[in-house]
Structures are given as C-alpha cells and as structure tokens.
Design a protein around this motif. Structure first.
Motif, PDB file in Angstrom:
ATOM      1  N   GLU A 219     -27.150 -59.354   6.214  1.00  0.00           N
ATOM      2  CA  GLU A 219     -27.077 -58.394   5.014  1.00  0.00           C
ATOM      3  C   GLU A 219     -25.362 -57.833   5.191  1.00  0.00           C
ATOM      4  OE1 GLU A 219     -29.200 -54.658   2.751  1.00  0.00           O
ATOM      5  OE2 GLU A 219     -28.668 -54.609   4.833  1.00  0.00           O
ATOM      6  N   LYS A 220     -24.667 -57.853   3.988  1.00  0.00           N
ATOM      7  CA  LYS A 220     -23.352 -57.508   4.117  1.00  0.00           C
ATOM      8  C   LYS A 220     -23.300 -55.921   3.929  1.00  0.00           C
ATOM      9  CE  LYS A 220     -21.416 -61.733   2.072  1.00  0.00           C
ATOM     10  NZ  LYS A 220     -20.404 -62.303   1.021  1.00  0.00           N
ATOM     11  N   PRO A 221     -22.200 -55.208   4.267  1.00  0.00           N
ATOM     12  CA  PRO A 221     -22.123 -53.914   4.640  1.00  0.00           C
ATOM     13  C   PRO A 221     -22.138 -53.374   2.929  1.00  0.00           C
ATOM     14  CG  PRO A 221     -20.640 -54.695   6.066  1.00  0.00           C
ATOM     15  CD  PRO A 221     -21.220 -55.859   5.379  1.00  0.00           C
ATOM     16  N   ILE A 222     -21.575 -54.105   2.204  1.00  0.00           N
ATOM     17  CA  ILE A 222     -21.668 -53.445   0.628  1.00  0.00           C
ATOM     18  C   ILE A 222     -23.103 -53.648   0.096  1.00  0.00           C
ATOM     19  CG2 ILE A 222     -20.958 -54.324  -1.819  1.00  0.00           C
ATOM     20  CD1 ILE A 222     -18.182 -55.137  -0.683  1.00  0.00           C
ATOM     21  N   GLN A 223     -23.754 -54.815   0.525  1.00  0.00           N
ATOM     22  CA  GLN A 223     -25.287 -54.715  -0.259  1.00  0.00           C
ATOM     23  C   GLN A 223     -26.021 -53.754   0.496  1.00  0.00           C
ATOM     24  OE1 GLN A 223     -25.843 -58.618   1.468  1.00  0.00           O
ATOM     25  NE2 GLN A 223     -25.159 -59.774  -0.361  1.00  0.00           N
ATOM     26  N   ALA A 224     -25.632 -53.340   1.695  1.00  0.00           N
ATOM     27  CA  ALA A 224     -26.374 -52.363   2.393  1.00  0.00           C
ATOM     28  C   ALA A 224     -26.214 -50.937   1.857  1.00  0.00           C
ATOM     29  CB  ALA A 224     -26.270 -52.222   4.039  1.00  0.00           C
ATOM     30  N   LEU A 225     -24.897 -50.669   1.506  1.00  0.00           N
ATOM     31  CA  LEU A 225     -24.513 -49.226   1.173  1.00  0.00           C
ATOM     32  C   LEU A 225     -25.115 -49.236  -0.314  1.00  0.00           C
ATOM     33  CD1 LEU A 225     -20.551 -49.036   2.337  1.00  0.00           C
ATOM     34  CD2 LEU A 225     -22.619 -47.630   2.785  1.00  0.00           C
ATOM     35  N   GLU A 226     -24.937 -50.267  -1.185  1.00  0.00           N
ATOM     36  CA  GLU A 226     -25.394 -50.182  -2.715  1.00  0.00           C
ATOM     37  C   GLU A 226     -26.932 -49.990  -2.861  1.00  0.00           C
ATOM     38  OE1 GLU A 226     -21.984 -52.557  -5.133  1.00  0.00           O
ATOM     39  OE2 GLU A 226     -23.628 -53.625  -4.498  1.00  0.00           O
ATOM     40  N   SER A 227     -27.769 -50.767  -1.676  1.00  0.00           N
ATOM     41  CA  SER A 227     -29.183 -50.382  -1.982  1.00  0.00           C
ATOM     42  C   SER A 227     -29.739 -49.521  -1.212  1.00  0.00           C
ATOM     43  CB  SER A 227     -29.824 -51.888  -1.123  1.00  0.00           C
ATOM     44  OG  SER A 227     -29.568 -52.098  -0.035  1.00  0.00           O
TER      45      SER A 227
ATOM     46  N   ARG B  70     -14.681 -44.485   7.526  1.00  0.00           N
ATOM     47  CA  ARG B  70     -15.415 -45.251   6.685  1.00  0.00           C
ATOM     48  C   ARG B  70     -16.856 -44.695   6.312  1.00  0.00           C
ATOM     49  NH1 ARG B  70     -15.087 -51.083   9.839  1.00  0.00           N
ATOM     50  NH2 ARG B  70     -13.041 -51.799   9.097  1.00  0.00           N
ATOM     51  N   PRO B  71     -17.571 -44.683   5.172  1.00  0.00           N
ATOM     52  CA  PRO B  71     -18.911 -44.564   4.748  1.00  0.00           C
ATOM     53  C   PRO B  71     -19.769 -45.835   5.441  1.00  0.00           C
ATOM     54  CG  PRO B  71     -17.896 -45.213   2.888  1.00  0.00           C
ATOM     55  CD  PRO B  71     -16.751 -45.339   4.035  1.00  0.00           C
ATOM     56  N   LYS B  72     -20.781 -45.583   6.178  1.00  0.00           N
ATOM     57  CA  LYS B  72     -21.340 -46.975   6.888  1.00  0.00           C
ATOM     58  C   LYS B  72     -23.207 -46.879   6.616  1.00  0.00           C
ATOM     59  CE  LYS B  72     -19.971 -49.467   9.500  1.00  0.00           C
ATOM     60  NZ  LYS B  72     -19.448 -49.311  10.614  1.00  0.00           N
ATOM     61  N   ARG B  73     -23.561 -47.757   6.672  1.00  0.00           N
ATOM     62  CA  ARG B  73     -24.885 -48.103   6.522  1.00  0.00           C
ATOM     63  C   ARG B  73     -25.467 -49.307   7.406  1.00  0.00           C
ATOM     64  NH1 ARG B  73     -29.869 -46.155   5.855  1.00  0.00           N
ATOM     65  NH2 ARG B  73     -29.265 -44.987   4.097  1.00  0.00           N
TER      66      ARG B  73
ATOM     67  N   GLN C  32     -31.246 -40.021  -1.696  1.00  0.00           N
ATOM     68  CA  GLN C  32     -30.534 -41.030  -1.236  1.00  0.00           C
ATOM     69  C   GLN C  32     -28.990 -40.917  -1.965  1.00  0.00           C
ATOM     70  OE1 GLN C  32     -31.640 -45.435  -1.233  1.00  0.00           O
ATOM     71  NE2 GLN C  32     -29.915 -45.897  -2.269  1.00  0.00           N
ATOM     72  N   ASP C  33     -28.921 -40.559  -3.297  1.00  0.00           N
ATOM     73  CA  ASP C  33     -27.877 -40.530  -4.074  1.00  0.00           C
ATOM     74  C   ASP C  33     -27.234 -39.280  -3.749  1.00  0.00           C
ATOM     75  OD1 ASP C  33     -28.075 -42.813  -5.367  1.00  0.00           O
ATOM     76  OD2 ASP C  33     -29.163 -42.115  -7.214  1.00  0.00           O
ATOM     77  N   PHE C  34     -27.987 -38.306  -3.406  1.00  0.00           N
ATOM     78  CA  PHE C  34     -27.157 -36.885  -2.992  1.00  0.00           C
ATOM     79  C   PHE C  34     -26.548 -37.081  -1.482  1.00  0.00           C
ATOM     80  CE2 PHE C  34     -27.775 -33.021  -0.616  1.00  0.00           C
ATOM     81  CZ  PHE C  34     -26.743 -32.140  -1.418  1.00  0.00           C
ATOM     82  N   LYS C  35     -27.160 -37.771  -0.584  1.00  0.00           N
ATOM     83  CA  LYS C  35     -26.563 -37.985   0.543  1.00  0.00           C
ATOM     84  C   LYS C  35     -25.196 -38.757   0.364  1.00  0.00           C
ATOM     85  CE  LYS C  35     -29.043 -39.510   3.794  1.00  0.00           C
ATOM     86  NZ  LYS C  35     -30.455 -40.480   4.497  1.00  0.00           N
ATOM     87  N   SER C  36     -25.317 -39.670  -0.259  1.00  0.00           N
ATOM     88  CA  SER C  36     -24.140 -40.440  -0.375  1.00  0.00           C
ATOM     89  C   SER C  36     -22.974 -39.683  -1.140  1.00  0.00           C
ATOM     90  CB  SER C  36     -24.309 -41.777  -1.412  1.00  0.00           C
ATOM     91  OG  SER C  36     -25.193 -42.722  -0.646  1.00  0.00           O
TER      92      SER C  36
ATOM     93  N   GLU D 209     -18.002 -43.326   9.844  1.00  0.00           N
ATOM     94  CA  GLU D 209     -17.343 -43.617  10.969  1.00  0.00           C
ATOM     95  C   GLU D 209     -16.049 -43.318  11.086  1.00  0.00           C
ATOM     96  OE1 GLU D 209     -16.907 -47.960  13.117  1.00  0.00           O
ATOM     97  OE2 GLU D 209     -16.476 -47.798  11.148  1.00  0.00           O
ATOM     98  N   VAL D 210     -15.545 -42.409  12.031  1.00  0.00           N
ATOM     99  CA  VAL D 210     -14.137 -41.888  12.180  1.00  0.00           C
ATOM    100  C   VAL D 210     -13.442 -42.886  13.038  1.00  0.00           C
ATOM    101  CG1 VAL D 210     -12.709 -40.125  13.141  1.00  0.00           C
ATOM    102  CG2 VAL D 210     -14.846 -39.483  12.060  1.00  0.00           C
ATOM    103  N   ARG D 211     -12.374 -43.568  12.459  1.00  0.00           N
ATOM    104  CA  ARG D 211     -11.701 -44.755  13.135  1.00  0.00           C
ATOM    105  C   ARG D 211     -10.254 -44.516  13.764  1.00  0.00           C
ATOM    106  NH1 ARG D 211     -13.625 -49.506  11.847  1.00  0.00           N
ATOM    107  NH2 ARG D 211     -11.734 -50.574  11.869  1.00  0.00           N
ATOM    108  N   CYS D 212      -9.806 -43.295  13.540  1.00  0.00           N
ATOM    109  CA  CYS D 212      -8.399 -43.014  13.932  1.00  0.00           C
ATOM    110  C   CYS D 212      -8.269 -42.600  15.370  1.00  0.00           C
ATOM    111  CB  CYS D 212      -7.890 -42.047  12.981  1.00  0.00           C
ATOM    112  SG  CYS D 212      -8.465 -40.450  12.629  1.00  0.00           S
ATOM    113  N   LEU D 213      -9.130 -42.386  16.199  1.00  0.00           N
ATOM    114  CA  LEU D 213      -9.024 -41.797  17.301  1.00  0.00           C
ATOM    115  C   LEU D 213      -8.389 -42.842  18.337  1.00  0.00           C
ATOM    116  CD1 LEU D 213     -12.714 -39.961  17.625  1.00  0.00           C
ATOM    117  CD2 LEU D 213     -10.372 -39.103  16.930  1.00  0.00           C
ATOM    118  N   ASP D 214      -7.283 -42.470  18.978  1.00  0.00           N
ATOM    119  CA  ASP D 214      -6.726 -43.089  19.991  1.00  0.00           C
ATOM    120  C   ASP D 214      -7.686 -42.961  21.358  1.00  0.00           C
ATOM    121  OD1 ASP D 214      -4.622 -43.858  18.936  1.00  0.00           O
ATOM    122  OD2 ASP D 214      -3.081 -42.662  19.764  1.00  0.00           O
ATOM    123  N   LEU D 215      -7.603 -43.972  22.231  1.00  0.00           N
ATOM    124  CA  LEU D 215      -8.426 -43.899  23.545  1.00  0.00           C
ATOM    125  C   LEU D 215      -7.725 -42.572  24.274  1.00  0.00           C
ATOM    126  CD1 LEU D 215      -8.950 -47.254  24.899  1.00  0.00           C
ATOM    127  CD2 LEU D 215     -10.339 -45.967  23.522  1.00  0.00           C
ATOM    128  N   ASP D 216      -8.552 -41.711  25.016  1.00  0.00           N
ATOM    129  CA  ASP D 216      -8.043 -40.501  25.719  1.00  0.00           C
ATOM    130  C   ASP D 216      -7.857 -41.392  27.222  1.00  0.00           C
ATOM    131  OD1 ASP D 216      -7.383 -38.492  27.524  1.00  0.00           O
ATOM    132  OD2 ASP D 216      -9.394 -37.545  27.258  1.00  0.00           O
TER     133      ASP D 216
END
Length: 517
Positions: free
Chosen positions: A310-318, A301-304, A172-176, A325-332
């Motif tokens: 459950e909040k995203p922070i809680q999910a990531l920490e546990s 963003r790193p996601k879980r 788990q820690d290695f993947k993060s 998640e790549v968020r910078c893509l304009d629509l084609d």
C-alpha cells in the motif's frame, strides 16, 4: 465569544488525560576505524534490512536506521532505543556508529554505497528508488543523518476533544483535521526547534569538495557556518528545486494528498532526460517530480501505517492521519543514542501547544514568510542581530523564542499537575537556559567542543563516536534481550529468503504495476 482551545483543554481531568504515544527513528553512518564511510555490506548479524522490525538502512548501505516500537512514556522509548543501540554496537566489529548528523570523510558520490535489499521485487524497488535519488540529487546529501520523532494521541483523547470542540465529523476525519491543525502551527514555529536542537554547524571539507559555498574555514579538514545552527537543514543539506513548485503548506489532508499525487504523475523535464533505464538497469521509478511520496522533503509529515504493497497516499486517504513525524531534528552528538530525554519531553509540550493554539489556514504569503524564518534560523540562528518576521514586524530571534517558551508555561504546569511531577517544567527550563546563555545551544556546544579539543569535525566526530561505542558496549545487554535481538535478526533473514524464493513476477512487470496502482 467562545472559550479558547486552551481553556477547553483545562477543563479535562487527570483521569481523562491518557498521555502521548511516541516512537523514534534514528539514523547514523557506519564508518571505518579511520573515520571514512564504511564500504562493507550491512552486517549479517544485524539481520535483513528489508524485513527487520528494528534495524534497517536508509539511503546508503552504510546508513543505519534504528526504529523503536510505540511507547506511552519517554523513558520507555529511550530505553528501547538504547537497547537497539547496544545490540548494534556489539555487532559492528571494528567499525564505528557515527554520532554527528553531517557525515564522516567522503570521497565523492562513488564512495557512498547505495543500500541493497536483496532480489525480491519489493527489495529491488527500494534499491531503484535510491538509485533515482542518486541520479536526481547526487549521493552526498543522502549521507546526512537525523532523528525522526513520531507522536500521536490515543482515540480516547480524540473522542473527548471532539466533544469538547463540538465537532460533528466522523472521528477519522476529525483526527486528520486536528493533526493538520497542529502541523500548521508547527510550520509557524519550527524555526525554534532549529535554534534549540540544531547541532550541525560544521562539516567535513570532503562534503563540499568542488562545491560553491559560503562556509568559513575552521581547520584544514573542516568548514563551518559562523552563526549556523543546522547545515543539515540548509542549502547544502536536504533541499530540492523541483519540489519548490509543489507549494505544500499543509492546510488539509485532501490538498496534501492531491498535491503529492500530482507530483508523482507530473513529468519533470530534467528527470525525463535522465531516463528510467541505463545499460539495461532501472535507475528511477519514474521521471516525475517525485518517484514516491517519501521523496518529498519536509520538516514534518502526516503519517499512516501502511499495509503491504500500500502506498502512503492510499493509506492516508482511506484511513486518515494516524500520527505526525517530526523530521527536522539533528542528531544530538553528545548523546549515545542521538536524542535526549529533555528534548523529547519538550517536543511533546511544544506539539501539544501547536494543537491547542489558534491555527488559521496558511496562505501563500505566510507560507513564504515561514520558509524564510526557518531558513534564517538554520543559517544564522546564533547571530544576535537576526530578526524574524512575526505578524508583519521584525522581532529579535531571542525575543521571539522567549515568547514561545512563555506561552508553554501554563500547559507545562497543567500536564505536570496531572502527572504529579515536574517533567514538562524541567524540560521547559532546560530550553530557557539555552536562551539565557546562547553558548549552551547544541550548535555552539559542538563548535566549542571542537575548538577546545583542537580537533576538526572528522577527528572530533570519530572521537565522540568511539566514546559512545565504548559506553554502550560496556553496558552490554541482558542475556534474554541479546537472545531476543538475535532471534529477530535470524527471523528477518529467513523472511527475506522466503520472499525471494516465492517472488516469480518479472521486475519490469512488478514496477509497471506499482506505477499504475
């Protein structure tokens, strides 16, 4: 000197490589027949936005968000996305699903309806969060649409990779750690994605009515950046002065979650002045720098996946990072589904190389330089005189882009060799063609399409959106798929009704409990 990460990866075999896991979230506005943002409620035939697994809304009631399941092939993912689009288009009546990222005609904040999610507490919380975005930043920038690309690698890969690099942490820690390794290099190179895929160089004049800007006049109803690639990701799009103080450069999971936690619990005076309630109605979740984690705007963003409540922070920490998640893509806007196959395949190649390349931690000075490079390409990426800062030296953006594509060639050959096809080399060559002819980058193609048609952003956007709608409606859906989508819609409505029926806790108590959790 030890072997490089690329050399270690080259020692893998085809049987050890299990490929990528991928999904996409694609946004888009509903507009009326005249190209004005829709004022109608979320169509009931599309189900309940709160509970539907494939069709929801983002900020606005008019801003649809379509979500695919996770796939292990680009083709499977795009087929799924197209099926969802077909169902939506069939059920829009005389409304149109807007193809560009920058919005249709607007008439100020009040013309942009905030999304409604019913009377269950979790639905009311989602609405209050969006009210908070409105009072903090205004509604205009919340009408912008984009595509979010989610990518992960399976545990079978991570186990082999951990052994290859000689790491002794828990898996788990290695993947993060490795996902943050990838993200740091993504930050170093994300400017390239804005050059290759930025597709919002122009916007409707109503978007900047009464706002100071430096855009040029394209037509009576259209303004544009002469060399811009993505107005969506520039100063007129997603930005936030309060968040500038967060200084998140994604070095490791703990600093990332700690910084977000502090932001959610650190009061911000301008938001305190606004207050939490107005006329007895909640208008913000809190008065901190961030209401919730998702308010933090970033290109990646790193996601879980979260459990209910459950909040995203809680999910990531546990449970650690699950995917990015790549968020910078304009629509084609030239694609009926907003993304295309070559683009997705290139992103896989690009992101894998981010994992396999050296990735030292990012200090404050480098963080500032990376932000400058990114914003320069967003604002002036097609300017032949533009230079980027690389290793402390100015480099022409075309040379810098060519250097990144060149380093991807061996990896493309390796993956294609394993897959016994030319998927990644073809995707790479498609991007090389854009550098060879700058008029082929999407931002240039959008301006050329408007100019050759004699249309401004509003008219052209409506025309191409109608064309996509007709294409998808003509394709239709097989009876069994249509029945499946109808069942999902009906089930989501029933699920929301059940939630509302069983929800007896007063909302103010629920909100206070949420803040404390």
């Amino acid at each position: 000197m030890g072997e490089s990460r690329h050399q270690l990866f080259q020692q893998f075999t085809a049987s050890q490589w299990t490929g990528f896991r991928k999904g996409v979230e694609k946004e888009g506005l509903r507009v009326d027949r005249n190209g004005f943002i829709a004022q109608t409620p979320h169509p009931r035939t599309l189900g309940a936005a709160l509970t539907h697994p494939r069709i929801t809304t983002d900020y606005s009631e008019a801003l649809l968000e379509l979500i695919t399941p996770v796939f292990d092939t680009t083709r499977g993912m795009l087929d799924s996305l197209r099926d969802i689009h077909r169902f939506v288009q069939i059920n829009l009546g005389d409304e149109v699903f807007w193809a560009p990222s920058m919005p249709c005609e607007l008439d100020g904040d009040e013309s942009i309806p905030i999304a409604e999610y019913g009377t269950a507490n979790i639905g009311r919380l989602k609405h209050v969060y969006r009210q908070g975005l409105a009072v903090r930043y205004g509604r205009m920038m919340q009408s912008i649409a984009g595509a979010h690309y989610n990518l992960s690698l399976p545990d079978s890969f991570w186990s082999l990779w951990q052994h290859a690099v000689g790491d002794q942490q828990s898996l788990q820690d290695f993947k993060s750690d490795q996902y943050f390794w990838l993200i740091r290099n993504f930050r170093r190179r994300s400017w390239l994605l804005m050059l290759l895929f930025g597709a919002s160089p122009a916007l409707d004049a109503s978007f900047v009515a009464g706002v100071r800007h430096d855009l040029a006049r394209f037509s009576d109803d259209t303004r544009y950046g002469r060399h811009a690639t993505s107005l969506r990701m520039g100063d007129l799009g997603y930005h936030n002065n309060a968040q500038a103080s967060l200084n998140i450069c994604f070095n490791e999971l703990k600093t990332y979650t700690d910084t977000l936690f502090r932001a959610i619990h650190t009061p911000w005076p301008p938001y305190e002045e606004i207050g939490i309630q107005r006329d007895g109605e909640f208008i913000q979740i809190n008065t901190s720098v961030l209401q919730i984690e998702n308010e933090y705007y970033s290109a990646v963003r790193p996601k879980r996946t979260t459990a209910p409540q459950e909040k995203p922070i809680q999910a990531l920490e546990s449970r650690g990072v699950e995917y990015i998640e790549v968020r910078c893509l304009d629509l084609d806007p030239f694609s009926p589904v907003g993304v295309n196959e070559s683009q997705i395949d290139f992103l896989d190649l690009f992101l894998m190389d981010c994992l396999l390349s050296d990735s030292p931690r990012i200090d404050d000075d480098e963080c500032d330089r990376l932000d400058d490079n990114y914003q320069d390409v967003v604002a002036r990426g097609r300017d032949p005189e533009l230079t980027l800062c690389r290793a402390g030296e100015p480099v022409a953006v075309s040379d810098a882009a060519t250097a990144v594509l060149d380093r991807l060639e061996p990896l493309a050959e390796q993956l294609d060799g394993w897959n016994r096809d030319d998927t990644y080399r073809r995707a790479l060559n498609d991007q090389r063609a854009k550098l060879a002819d700058p008029l082929q980058v999407p931002s240039a193609r959008v301006l050329e399409a408007m100019e050759s048609s004699g249309m401004g952003h509003r008219e052209w956007g409506l025309e191409i959106s109608r064309r996509h709608q007709q294409t998808l409606r003509n394709e239709g859906l097989p009876d069994e798929l249509m029945a499946e989508f109808k069942q999902m819609s009906e089930a989501s409505l029933s699920e929301q009704a059940a939630m509302e029926q069983s929800d007896n806790q007063p909302f103010d108590e629920f909100l206070e409990q949420y803040r404390r959790s």
